[in-house]
Design a protein around this motif. Structure first.
Motif, PDB file in Angstrom:
ATOM      1  N   GLU A  63      69.640  89.119  45.534  1.00 54.11           N
ATOM      2  CA  GLU A  63      69.116  89.961  44.452  1.00 54.11           C
ATOM      3  C   GLU A  63      68.077  89.189  43.638  1.00 54.11           C
ATOM      4  OE1 GLU A  63      72.252  92.087  42.487  1.00 54.11           O
ATOM      5  OE2 GLU A  63      72.965  92.904  44.375  1.00 54.11           O
ATOM      6  N   GLU A  64      68.145  89.206  42.290  1.00 50.72           N
ATOM      7  CA  GLU A  64      67.136  88.510  41.493  1.00 50.72           C
ATOM      8  C   GLU A  64      67.248  87.013  41.755  1.00 50.72           C
ATOM      9  OE1 GLU A  64      69.217  90.771  40.113  1.00 50.72           O
ATOM     10  OE2 GLU A  64      68.046  92.181  38.940  1.00 50.72           O
ATOM     11  N   THR A  65      66.160  86.421  42.243  1.00 55.28           N
ATOM     12  CA  THR A  65      66.182  85.030  42.683  1.00 55.28           C
ATOM     13  C   THR A  65      64.930  84.307  42.194  1.00 55.28           C
ATOM     14  OG1 THR A  65      67.344  85.734  44.681  1.00 55.28           O
ATOM     15  CG2 THR A  65      66.315  83.559  44.739  1.00 55.28           C
ATOM     16  N   ALA A  66      65.135  83.123  41.610  1.00 56.41           N
ATOM     17  CA  ALA A  66      64.006  82.310  41.157  1.00 56.41           C
ATOM     18  C   ALA A  66      63.451  81.503  42.325  1.00 56.41           C
ATOM     19  CB  ALA A  66      64.463  81.368  40.041  1.00 56.41           C
ATOM     20  N   ILE A  67      62.117  81.494  42.427  1.00 51.58           N
ATOM     21  CA  ILE A  67      61.448  80.637  43.407  1.00 51.58           C
ATOM     22  C   ILE A  67      60.365  79.855  42.668  1.00 51.58           C
ATOM     23  CG2 ILE A  67      61.960  82.139  45.377  1.00 51.58           C
ATOM     24  CD1 ILE A  67      59.036  83.106  45.294  1.00 51.58           C
ATOM     25  N   SER A  68      59.923  78.759  43.257  1.00 53.87           N
ATOM     26  CA  SER A  68      58.892  77.938  42.618  1.00 53.87           C
ATOM     27  C   SER A  68      57.573  78.702  42.575  1.00 53.87           C
ATOM     28  CB  SER A  68      58.712  76.629  43.382  1.00 53.87           C
ATOM     29  OG  SER A  68      58.054  76.877  44.612  1.00 53.87           O
ATOM     30  N   LEU A  69      56.725  78.310  41.638  1.00 57.47           N
ATOM     31  CA  LEU A  69      55.410  78.947  41.559  1.00 57.47           C
ATOM     32  C   LEU A  69      54.587  78.702  42.814  1.00 57.47           C
ATOM     33  CD1 LEU A  69      54.338  78.426  37.848  1.00 57.47           C
ATOM     34  CD2 LEU A  69      54.936  80.562  38.997  1.00 57.47           C
ATOM     35  N   ALA A  70      54.739  77.520  43.410  1.00 60.65           N
ATOM     36  CA  ALA A  70      54.009  77.223  44.653  1.00 60.65           C
ATOM     37  C   ALA A  70      54.439  78.189  45.758  1.00 60.65           C
ATOM     38  CB  ALA A  70      54.238  75.784  45.080  1.00 60.65           C
ATOM     39  N   GLU A  71      55.732  78.409  45.863  1.00 65.55           N
ATOM     40  CA  GLU A  71      56.243  79.343  46.870  1.00 65.55           C
ATOM     41  C   GLU A  71      55.788  80.769  46.557  1.00 65.55           C
ATOM     42  OE1 GLU A  71      60.521  80.538  48.933  1.00 65.55           O
ATOM     43  OE2 GLU A  71      60.478  79.054  47.340  1.00 65.55           O
ATOM     44  N   TRP A  72      55.854  81.141  45.283  1.00 66.70           N
ATOM     45  CA  TRP A  72      55.435  82.480  44.885  1.00 66.70           C
ATOM     46  C   TRP A  72      53.954  82.702  45.181  1.00 66.70           C
ATOM     47  CZ3 TRP A  72      56.310  87.224  44.521  1.00 66.70           C
ATOM     48  CH2 TRP A  72      55.465  88.073  43.838  1.00 66.70           C
ATOM     49  N   GLN A  73      53.112  81.718  44.913  1.00 69.83           N
ATOM     50  CA  GLN A  73      51.683  81.866  45.181  1.00 69.83           C
ATOM     51  C   GLN A  73      51.425  82.179  46.646  1.00 69.83           C
ATOM     52  OE1 GLN A  73      49.187  82.126  43.211  1.00 69.83           O
ATOM     53  NE2 GLN A  73      49.943  81.348  41.281  1.00 69.83           N
ATOM     54  N   LYS A  74      52.185  81.576  47.533  1.00 68.70           N
ATOM     55  CA  LYS A  74      52.032  81.857  48.966  1.00 68.70           C
ATOM     56  C   LYS A  74      52.409  83.302  49.275  1.00 68.70           C
ATOM     57  CE  LYS A  74      53.006  77.145  50.413  1.00 68.70           C
ATOM     58  NZ  LYS A  74      54.005  76.278  51.039  1.00 68.70           N
ATOM     59  N   VAL A  75      53.492  83.771  48.668  1.00 64.36           N
ATOM     60  CA  VAL A  75      53.945  85.152  48.883  1.00 64.36           C
ATOM     61  C   VAL A  75      52.903  86.123  48.328  1.00 64.36           C
ATOM     62  CG1 VAL A  75      55.677  86.868  48.212  1.00 64.36           C
ATOM     63  CG2 VAL A  75      56.398  84.563  48.849  1.00 64.36           C
ATOM     64  N   PHE A  76      52.472  85.886  47.101  1.00 64.60           N
ATOM     65  CA  PHE A  76      51.573  86.812  46.426  1.00 64.60           C
ATOM     66  C   PHE A  76      50.200  86.856  47.087  1.00 64.60           C
ATOM     67  CE2 PHE A  76      48.622  88.204  43.099  1.00 64.60           C
ATOM     68  CZ  PHE A  76      49.231  89.395  42.751  1.00 64.60           C
TER      69      PHE A  76
END
Length: 88
Positions: A63-76
């Motif tokens: 469910e709601e899960t924190a990920i690093s900004l570096a990881e998020w940037q790749k997803v986004f």
């Protein structure tokens, strides 16, 4: 983030919420469903993201899960906001 989703769509976490809110954080205030994400909410999202060094995503298992900004940037980076019909 969940509060914004509830206000806008009466949904605890509408599919794509993390993507749309990130876009709003980057570009400025915007309508989201029945609500408007204003500068104060954007500042709060920015501050929380900077403080934690991450972003919250929704995962079907965790469910709601924190990920690093570096990881998020790749997803986004690979996202297309047009895929989220509810975003103007």
């Amino acid at each position: 983030m969940s509060d914004i989703s509830e206000e806008g769509w009466c949904a605890e976490w509408l599919d794509g919420l993390e993507h749309v809110l990130w876009h709003i954080v980057q570009t400025g205030p915007a309508k989201y469903g029945r609500t408007f994400v204003d500068e104060q909410q954007i500042q709060q999202l920015k501050e929380l993201s900077e403080l934690t060094g991450g972003w919250i995503i929704f995962d079907d298992e965790t469910e709601e899960t924190a990920i690093s900004l570096a990881e998020w940037q790749k997803v986004f980076q690979g996202d297309k906001l047009a895929d989220y019909w509810f975003y103007p």
